[in-house]
Design a protein around this motif. Structure first.
Motif, short mmCIF file in Angstrom:
data_model
loop_
_atom_site.label_atom_id
_atom_site.label_comp_id
_atom_site.label_asym_id
_atom_site.label_seq_id
_atom_site.Cartn_x
_atom_site.Cartn_y
_atom_site.Cartn_z
N LEU B 387 0.67 -1.04 -0.25
CA LEU B 387 -0.31 0.27 0.58
C LEU B 387 0.71 0.98 0.15
O LEU B 387 0.70 2.38 -0.93
CB LEU B 387 -0.68 0.34 0.98
N VAL B 388 1.89 1.00 0.93
CA VAL B 388 2.51 2.05 1.26
C VAL B 388 3.79 2.63 -0.15
O VAL B 388 3.71 4.31 -0.63
CB VAL B 388 3.79 2.10 1.64
N LEU B 390 2.17 1.21 -3.23
CA LEU B 390 1.18 2.34 -4.21
C LEU B 390 0.84 3.72 -3.81
O LEU B 390 0.67 4.63 -4.74
CB LEU B 390 -0.10 1.63 -4.05
N ILE B 391 0.49 3.92 -2.68
CA ILE B 391 0.95 5.58 -2.49
C ILE B 391 2.45 6.84 -2.91
O ILE B 391 1.58 7.23 -3.57
CB ILE B 391 0.64 5.45 -0.98
N ASN B 392 3.18 5.89 -2.62
CA ASN B 392 4.22 6.72 -3.75
C ASN B 392 4.18 6.79 -4.81
O ASN B 392 4.39 7.74 -5.83
CB ASN B 392 5.98 5.47 -2.99
N LYS B 394 1.22 6.71 -6.54
CA LYS B 394 0.04 7.23 -7.52
C LYS B 394 0.51 8.55 -7.15
O LYS B 394 0.22 9.68 -7.23
CB LYS B 394 -0.20 6.31 -6.86
N ILE B 395 1.02 8.63 -5.64
CA ILE B 395 0.50 10.29 -5.45
C ILE B 395 1.59 11.14 -4.71
O ILE B 395 2.01 12.40 -5.61
CB ILE B 395 -0.34 9.95 -3.87
#
Lengths: 202, 630
Positions: B387-388, B390-392, B394-395
């Motif tokens: 998840l982390v 993915l956040i890195n 995408k965001i």
């Protein structure tokens, strides 16, 4: 001593009968450079600088090739198009080839009789070779009569051997400058200057 | 039904995986997160399908990690390993040291624990999860970037560091050893021996693996391969991994390290690819199982009781680890974007954390309350890693990337949009690009290795950094105005992904795509590609051409033959790609091989195939009634 450059063009040399013997006889001669164009440039990417340098280093140039469709195989045309540059070979400043001798040494399937007004091919060999003659003329070179081996489809191996020896004799004579301007003018084929071996069958 | 029966358990695990993983992939979460979610779903917190064997299962599934390291070893030749030494020892060593120091100091300040306990916690927390990180980075195609390489180095160092840690932990014991736990302690060959004998045996075992890999396994594999029984080869590949695991456990080393070593030794073997593809499915399944087990092991009851403590610890620990990694990455001159991936990827705790935690309980290093909390923290940190990342991705990255792009655009503004886009500037795209540039055609490049991007920019190429399959990046690179795009990425998945995106968003582009081999080419053609270029075609034909020339063939003839062969091959591959039915495909592929043989044979005799009849005088000679050439 004149130096001779043979610009050899045969796309399927491995299948050739006539040229294989001709080449075998002259390849190793002194003062003769044998230059196999299809082998050197299988992609037809001719190295112009190298070809020009070779021309400069020799006095007599021979286009040796089978007489495909009344002309030379494609790579010879490619060679002409690329190597004989304007202002190098021809044109106001193009004098690099002045005085060199040049001729075609060819093999053809048809007999000598087929190559005249009433024959199957309706024109003579020198008439068909006009583009080469004029090319030489434009480049200030002396165009000699051709060396021709006729009726190749009917020749036995022994016949071919004899014609090849004749070719060899011609080249030796040329390297030693033994043929006079007079003699060149007196013949249709260079073959006529040499004693015809008696054993030739056709 | 007996909840503990093998078949029921297999049914539960497999169906959880089959449902959750495709779902997670579909919504872009990646397979690792899918497995973890599947584990949480069937775990005690939700469906409670897992019986008492959950914990044993984790031990079994750790074998997947062992296999993964074997496969990684196979892909890593000794020279590459040697090249990485600075990053393994320097970056890996510093990461473990600094993290351990900070965590152990902090834990002693914040909680009332002894220095021994603090040190043990620091060491446990310093370790990251090889399984999760490598699987996730691989899936994202990041293993070949500098972030991927550095992550791998650090993980390798950690996996090696576990061994001395296991030896060192008993010295930290300050409590009564847990009798129940130490009763299950395995007996190993080295158990009763003195220190130097143990060391000697360890060295002997490592040496045995290296020597047998070089001189014993390869000849054995050759004999086995000669039997042509595929399943026996698979069996021997498995046997190899299991034997090494047993040997390593007996001498008290990490099995992962042992198989990794064996893999490296076998990387130069001619059976490398067979071994790899035989182990691959087992590795994949067991790793999946391992991730499920991690998900299932999260004790939500405990989390419910102490939510602030546990989630707080997860957050603080991951932040500290992340910051240490970022600082070290900076120190090792990683570009900011790569460094971010590196930092986020390795911020969790790993499977060896579980091992060390249960070992600490058994040796009386840590109290049971601490261990229970820590197991939850470790599991949760592993679960949130995908998840982390993915956040890195995408965001955080797009913002950062966009910022960099804007700077770039300042200087690029006057540039006209280039007519050609080349995605991927490895060896393949590189050659295409240089050739275009030599002919005065300007191209825009897309690449996701920031160090390469840097170099290219210095050389005056117009390069956009980033994942070439993002359509916003394609747009920024001028995909709307360009005429042609060359897909030169070395990852087939990425190429297929890009094809879909380009077809959808930029139908104006003509796509020229690189294919690794015949099978790639089929897939790409089935994805609607007209211009597919196999890396293995032209080059191998050139080699063949040169061989024939050296054998005395005329070069012009051989060149023609090669071009005819190329056209023939291109037309058959198009025919074969059109076949969708699998059986039909196998049949025609077989037919194809026979056909190639026929063509090769007739190439030499049949003038029709050579298309050179115009130069063949046989029929003329026959007409003339002359002598046939001998």
């Amino acid at each position: 001593m004149a130096k001779i450059l043979i610009l050899f063009a045969h796309p399927v040399f491995e299948k050739s009968r006539v040229h294989k013997r001709m080449v075998n006889h002259v390849r190793q001669l002194e003062h003769i450079s044998f230059h196999d164009l299809y082998e050197t440039y299988p992609d037809l990417d001719i190295d112009i600088k190298k070809e020009q340098q070779l021309l400069l280093e020799h006095d007599v140039i021979i286009w040796q090739h089978p007489f495909y469709w009344y002309s030379a195989p494609a790579i010879i045309k490619q060679w002409l198009d690329l190597v004989l540059e304007h202002n190098w070979a021809y044109g106001a400043k193009g004098k690099m080839l002045t005085g060199k001798k040049i001729f075609n040494a060819i093999s053809c399937g048809g007999s000598e009789e087929a190559y005249n007004e009433r024959g199957r091919n309706r024109y003579t060999i020198p008439q068909f070779l006009a583009p080469f003659e004029q090319t030489a003329h434009l480049c200030n070179m002396q165009y000699l009569p051709p060396f021709v081996i006729h009726g190749t489809h009917r020749l036995s191996e022994a016949d071919i051997e004899l014609h090849s020896i004749q070719y060899l004799q011609l080249l030796v004579a040329l390297t030693h400058d033994r043929i006079s301007e007079e003699e060149y003018r007196s013949v249709t084929y260079l073959n006529d200057l040499l004693p015809v071996p008696e054993q030739v069958q056709s | 039904m007996d909840k503990n029966s093998l078949f029921f358990q297999a049914f539960v695990y497999l169906s959880a995986a089959v449902v959750m993983v495709p779902l997670a992939k579909r919504i872009g979460l990646g397979s690792v997160l899918g497995y973890l979610l599947a584990g949480i779903l069937i775990g005690p917190a939700i469906l409670n399908f897992i019986g008492s064997e959950g914990h044993d299962l984790m031990h079994f599934a750790e074998f997947g990690v062992v296999m993964m390291l074997f496969v990684i070893g196979l892909e890593l030749e000794p020279e590459i390993l040697w090249k990485l030494r600075r990053s393994i020892l320097g970056l890996g060593g510093l990461q473990v040291l600094v993290t351990t120091f900070i965590i152990s100091t902090l834990s002693q300040l914040l909680f009332e624990i002894s220095w021994q306990e603090g040190l043990a916690l620091g060491l446990i927390i310093a370790l990251s999860s090889t399984a999760i990180v490598l699987q996730t980075l691989n899936e994202k195609g990041l293993m070949k970037t500098s972030a991927g390489r550095h992550s791998f180095s650090v993980l390798l160092f950690q996996d090696i560091a576990v061994i001395p840690m296991l030896a060192f932990f008993p010295l930290l014991a300050s409590h009564q050893p847990d009798i129940a736990a130490s009763a299950v302690k395995e007996t190993t060959w080295t158990a009763g021996l003195s220190g130097w004998m143990q060391t000697l045996i360890v060295f002997a075992a490592v040496l045995a693996i290296i020597l047998s890999g070089k001189y014993l396994i390869n000849p054995l594999l050759r004999i086995i391969a000669a039997t042509r029984l595929r399943e026996i080869f698979t069996a021997s590949a498995l046997l190899l991994v299991i034997a090494i695991t047993l040997l390593m456990t007996q001498v008290g080393l990490s099995p992962a390290l042992g198989t990794f070593l064996a893999g490296v030794v076998l990387a130069n073997s001619e059976y490398r690819h067979e071994l790899e593809s035989d182990i691959e499915p087992f590795k994949g399944l067991l790793l999946g199982l391992f991730f499920i087990a991690v998900g299932a092991s999260i004790d939500f009851n405990l989390v419910m009781q102490k939510p602030v403590l546990i989630l707080g610890l997860v957050f603080i620990i991951m932040t500290i680890k992340g910051i240490v990694l970022l600082v070290l990455g900076r120190f090792f001159r990683m570009k900011l974007d790569q460094n971010m991936i590196f930092g986020f990827a390795l911020s969790q705790m790993g499977e060896f954390g579980f091992v060390l935690l249960s070992f600490s309980l058994q040796e009386g290093v840590l109290k049971k309350e601490i261990i229970d909390v820590m197991i939850a923290v470790v599991a949760i940190s592993m679960a949130v890693t995908p998840l982390v990342l993915l956040i890195n991705e995408k965001i955080i990255q797009p913002r950062f990337g966009a910022k960099e792009k804007e700077d770039e655009r300042e200087s690029d503004k006057i540039d006209e949009k280039n007519p050609v886009i080349i995605a991927g500037f490895g060896h393949f795209g590189n050659t295409v690009g240089r050739f275009l540039r030599a002919n005065g055609v300007k191209a825009t490049f897309l690449d996701f290795d920031s160090e390469r991007v840097e170099l290219l920019r210095k050389m005056g190429f117009k390069v956009y950094y980033g994942d070439a399959s993002r359509h916003d990046l394609l747009r920024a690179a001028g995909a709307e105005q360009a005429k042609i795009i060359v897909l030169a990425l070395d990852n087939l998945e990425k190429r297929l992904e890009m094809i879909e995106i380009i077809k959808k968003h930029f139908p104006n582009l003509r796509i020229l795509v690189r294919a690794e081999n015949r099978f790639d080419a089929y897939q790409l053609m089935n994805a609607g590609m007209m211009h597919v270029y196999r890396e293995t075609l032209d080059t191998s034909l050139r080699v063949g051409t040169d061989v024939l020339k050296m054998m005395g063939f005329r070069s012009y003839t051989v060149n023609r033959m090669a071009r005819i062969f190329l056209k023939h091959d291109e037309s058959t591959i198009k025919k074969l790609a059109a076949i969708k039915n699998k059986e039909e495909y196998v049949a025609s592929a077989k037919e194809y091989i026979e056909e190639i043989e026929k063509v090769l044979e007739s190439d030499r005799h049949d003038p029709e195939l050579q298309n050179d009849k115009g130069w063949d005088e046989e029929s003329l000679i026959a007409d003339a009634g002359g002598v046939k050439p001998s």
